[in-house]
Design an enzyme around this catalytic site. Structure first.
Site, PDB file in Angstrom:
ATOM      1  N   LYS A 256     -45.333  -2.129  33.929  1.00  0.00           N
ATOM      2  CA  LYS A 256     -45.441  -0.762  33.924  1.00  0.00           C
ATOM      3  C   LYS A 256     -45.340  -0.091  32.610  1.00  0.00           C
ATOM      4  CE  LYS A 256     -43.051   3.633  35.974  1.00  0.00           C
ATOM      5  NZ  LYS A 256     -42.392   4.065  36.931  1.00  0.00           N
ATOM      6  N   LYS A 268     -39.622  16.331  37.365  1.00  0.00           N
ATOM      7  CA  LYS A 268     -38.324  15.558  37.595  1.00  0.00           C
ATOM      8  C   LYS A 268     -37.126  16.606  37.468  1.00  0.00           C
ATOM      9  CE  LYS A 268     -38.825  10.803  36.580  1.00  0.00           C
ATOM     10  NZ  LYS A 268     -38.655  10.341  37.948  1.00  0.00           N
ATOM     11  N   ASP A 278     -39.609   4.397  30.689  1.00  0.00           N
ATOM     12  CA  ASP A 278     -40.356   3.969  31.685  1.00  0.00           C
ATOM     13  C   ASP A 278     -41.575   3.139  31.447  1.00  0.00           C
ATOM     14  OD1 ASP A 278     -40.468   4.221  34.548  1.00  0.00           O
ATOM     15  OD2 ASP A 278     -41.678   6.049  34.695  1.00  0.00           O
ATOM     16  N   ARG A 341     -46.453   3.130  40.430  1.00  0.00           N
ATOM     17  CA  ARG A 341     -47.048   2.148  41.466  1.00  0.00           C
ATOM     18  C   ARG A 341     -48.805   2.552  41.235  1.00  0.00           C
ATOM     19  NH1 ARG A 341     -44.071   4.622  46.669  1.00  0.00           N
ATOM     20  NH2 ARG A 341     -42.510   4.939  45.051  1.00  0.00           N
TER      21      ARG A 341
HETATM   22  N1  BES Z   1     -39.730   6.113  36.802  1.00  0.00           N
HETATM   23  C1  BES Z   1     -39.315   6.490  38.104  1.00  0.00           C
HETATM   24  C2  BES Z   1     -38.161   5.722  38.694  1.00  0.00           C
HETATM   25  C3  BES Z   1     -36.971   5.483  37.909  1.00  0.00           C
HETATM   26  C4  BES Z   1     -35.830   6.371  38.207  1.00  0.00           C
HETATM   27  C5  BES Z   1     -36.762   4.594  36.951  1.00  0.00           C
HETATM   28  C6  BES Z   1     -34.382   6.194  37.652  1.00  0.00           C
HETATM   29  C7  BES Z   1     -35.568   4.675  36.092  1.00  0.00           C
HETATM   30  C8  BES Z   1     -34.667   5.494  36.560  1.00  0.00           C
HETATM   31  C9  BES Z   1     -40.558   6.558  39.079  1.00  0.00           C
HETATM   32  O1  BES Z   1     -41.753   6.606  38.523  1.00  0.00           O
HETATM   33  C10 BES Z   1     -40.208   7.746  40.167  1.00  0.00           C
HETATM   34  O2  BES Z   1     -40.303   8.680  39.929  1.00  0.00           O
HETATM   35  N2  BES Z   1     -39.902   7.163  41.199  1.00  0.00           N
HETATM   36  C11 BES Z   1     -39.732   8.313  42.347  1.00  0.00           C
HETATM   37  C12 BES Z   1     -40.298   7.707  43.476  1.00  0.00           C
HETATM   38  C13 BES Z   1     -40.429   8.766  44.862  1.00  0.00           C
HETATM   39  C14 BES Z   1     -41.276   9.921  44.058  1.00  0.00           C
HETATM   40  C15 BES Z   1     -40.938   8.305  45.732  1.00  0.00           C
HETATM   41  C16 BES Z   1     -38.207   7.858  42.571  1.00  0.00           C
HETATM   42  O3  BES Z   1     -37.671   6.860  42.749  1.00  0.00           O
HETATM   43  O4  BES Z   1     -37.452   9.202  42.905  1.00  0.00           O
HETATM   44 ZN    ZN Z   2     -41.961   6.217  36.571  1.00  0.00          ZN
HETATM   45 ZN    ZN Z   3     -42.038   8.847  38.530  1.00  0.00          ZN
END
Ligand code: BES
Ligand code: ZN
Ligand code: ZN
Length: 491
Positions: A256, A268, A278, A341
């Site tokens: 990724k 966020k 990321d 994803r």
């Molecule tokens: N890059 C983030 C996941 C992440 C969170 C990596 C904390 C490292 C530390 C990912 O793209 C994301 O935001 N995922 C969301 C998914 C949700 C919207 C279904 C999450 O984990 O909250």
């Molecule tokens: Zn992400």
């Molecule tokens: Zn994200």
């Protein structure tokens, strides 16, 4: 840092020296195996009531120079991880004392000499790293140790090879850490595309680079959708290393590469300031293929990275829209923050179709849910193939990049149903931390890999952390590079 082996007498070396001791050795040495340095420090250690626990350290001045006595803890608990940690403790003390060159006596423990030498070398190299290039005060910069001489009984070629493997794999890990931790505006998607071009040239790798126009032409609309709010051009990087021309086996490692994740319009509300990391998965696969080429590993490897920024702005992708993926499946974008994803789905489907790998492994900082489940010591791992999982677990044990097997729970696939498209990119169960959020992310990816044996490693916890843990620095940890190299280096 140079690390070399010598069979010379450590008492005759001009360097200060590191002496590793287990708790048992401290109490009673078998007469024959008593190291020379021990006599010099024995009385002092008694006065200092040095216990020899892992983490215990004493600097003892002797007539032959300073001896840094480092505890290894109990012999029965000793593993390669113990040695890596002890090497870290000794190296940090060496560095604090501004010692540039040091000798280390190889400890006599119940591991093979090869395991012992590798673990010490890995511990020294991974510890001798600090992200300090933006610190202007000289004093706040880390004092790197320039040279370690490891004193062993007898030199041999096998051990020299081990040291080289340690150097190349740890340098690749440290490179990954730099790429992860550096500013996301600097390590942007165009930078990583250029980085791949340079790597292809310097390491004679085959490169295919899809820019925005080519992504459009080929229909990788999920990658394009994630990047449509960014001023940086998205790319799909595909690098090939053929180390075994006679074999039909080839493994795609897919990382990724979100160079900054603002969340998109689903902006966020926490953790955004860490989201330059990321792209950890992309950094890992690029550094791994570089190391594999340098080590001339007898494996065929394809490193794949969708590199793209998830930005906000008037042209950013909107929640609720529907996108046709490269595979043909349509995806409802339930949440623009579940972008990793999306980028991976197109990358996996594209490589699977056009390169026909015999296996695929993806690595991604994919979900906050995996951090809740496992913390920062272990990455979550899912696989459709038992043998891959078995080998990955074995590589996790030798490298110390630990994983924990998670289930591909078929029943949860219905969480991803969409009323408007073939699938949603998020689960409809978002109450209470998202209900198996890291597994539903894995199940989403599985829709794009067809029958090719596949493993997915979620490194959102293990890949990045604000706190130092022994030889793992704060921020980008480089987790994953040594895991993959040990996986490829298996028989
Ligand atoms: N890059 C983030 C996941 C992440 C969170 C990596 C904390 C490292 C530390 C990912 O793209 C994301 O935001 N995922 C969301 C998914 C949700 C919207 C279904 C999450 O984990 O909250
Ligand atoms: Zn992400
Ligand atoms: Zn994200």
């Amino acid at each position: 840092m140079r690390i070399g082996l010598t069979s010379g007498d450590i008492a005759k070396s001009n360097n200060d020296a590191i002496l590793f001791l287990t708790q048992e050795q401290l109490k009673a040495f078998k007469k024959s195996s008593k190291p020379v340095l021990y006599d010099l420090v024995e009385d002092s250690l008694e006065q200092l009531s040095f216990k020899g626990k892992l983490g215990d350290i004493e600097v003892v001045p002797t007539k032959l120079g300073r001896v840094i006595v480092t505890g290894l803890g109990k012999e029965e608990k000793l593993t390669v991880e113990t040695l890596r940690r002890a090497a870290h403790v000794a190296l940090r003390t060496t560095s604090k004392m501004k010692i540039k060159a040091i000798s280390a006596a190889v400890p006599d423990v119940s591991l093979t000499e090869k395991e012992t030498v590798r673990a010490l070398s890995d511990g020294f190299r991974l510890s001798n790293y600090e992200f300090d290039q933006h610190k202007s005060e000289k004093d706040s910069k880390y004092n790197r140790v320039a040279e370690v001489k490891i004193h062993i009984n007898k030199l041999n070629k096998e051990l020299e090879k081990t040291l080289l493997y340690s150097k190349v794999s740890c340098d690749a890990t440290n490179l990954t850490r730099d790429l992860q931790t550096e500013d996301g505006d600097v390590i942007n998607s165009e930078y990583l595309a250029k980085f791949a071009q340079k790597l292809a040239k310097s390491h004679k790798l085959k490169l295919k680079l899809l820019n925005r126009a080519k992504l459009k032409k080929e229909g990788l609309n999920l990658i394009l959708g994630v990047g449509q709010g960014s001023r940086f051009e998205p790319h799909l990087i595909i690098l090939e290393y053929n180390g075994d021309k006679r074999s039909k086996e080839k493994t795609a490692i897919v990382g990724k590469g979100i160079t900054y994740d603002t969340g998109g319009l689903d902006i966020k509300v926490r953790w955004m300031a860490d989201m330059q990391m990321d792209m950890s998965g992309a950094a890992i696969v690029l550094a791994t293929i570089k190391a594999a080429a340098e080590l001339k590993l007898k494996k065929n490897i394809i490193a794949v990275a969708p590199v793209v920024e998830n930005a906000v702005g008037q042209s950013a992708q909107k929640p609720g829209c529907i996108v046709k993926s490269y595979s043909g499946k349509t995806v409802e974008i339930g949440n623009t923050d579940a972008e990793g994803r999306l980028a991976l789905a197109d990358a996996l489907a594209y490589v699977n179709k056009n390169y026909k790998p015999t296996r695929m492994i993806d690595l991604a900082t994919l979900t906050g849910a995996v951090v809740v489940a496992l913390g920062h010591n272990r990455a979550g791992a899912w696989s459709t193939d038992e043998e891959m999982m078995f080998k990955l677990k074995a590589a996790a044990e030798t490298s110390g990049d630990l994983i924990w097997e998670m289930p591909l729970e078929d029943d949860y696939e219905e969480y991803l149903k969409s009323k408007k498209a073939d699938t949603n990119n998020i689960s409809s169960y978002r109450t209470f931390m998202g209900l198996a959020g890291s597994t539903t992310a894995a199940l989403f990816l599985r829709k794009f890999v067809k029958d090719t044996p596949w493993a997915h490693i979620d490194i959102a916890g293990a890949g990045m952390f604000e706190k130092r843990r022994f030889y793992r620095p704060p921020n980008g940890t480089g987790f994953g590079v040594r895991l993959l190299l040990d996986y490829f280096n298996q028989k």
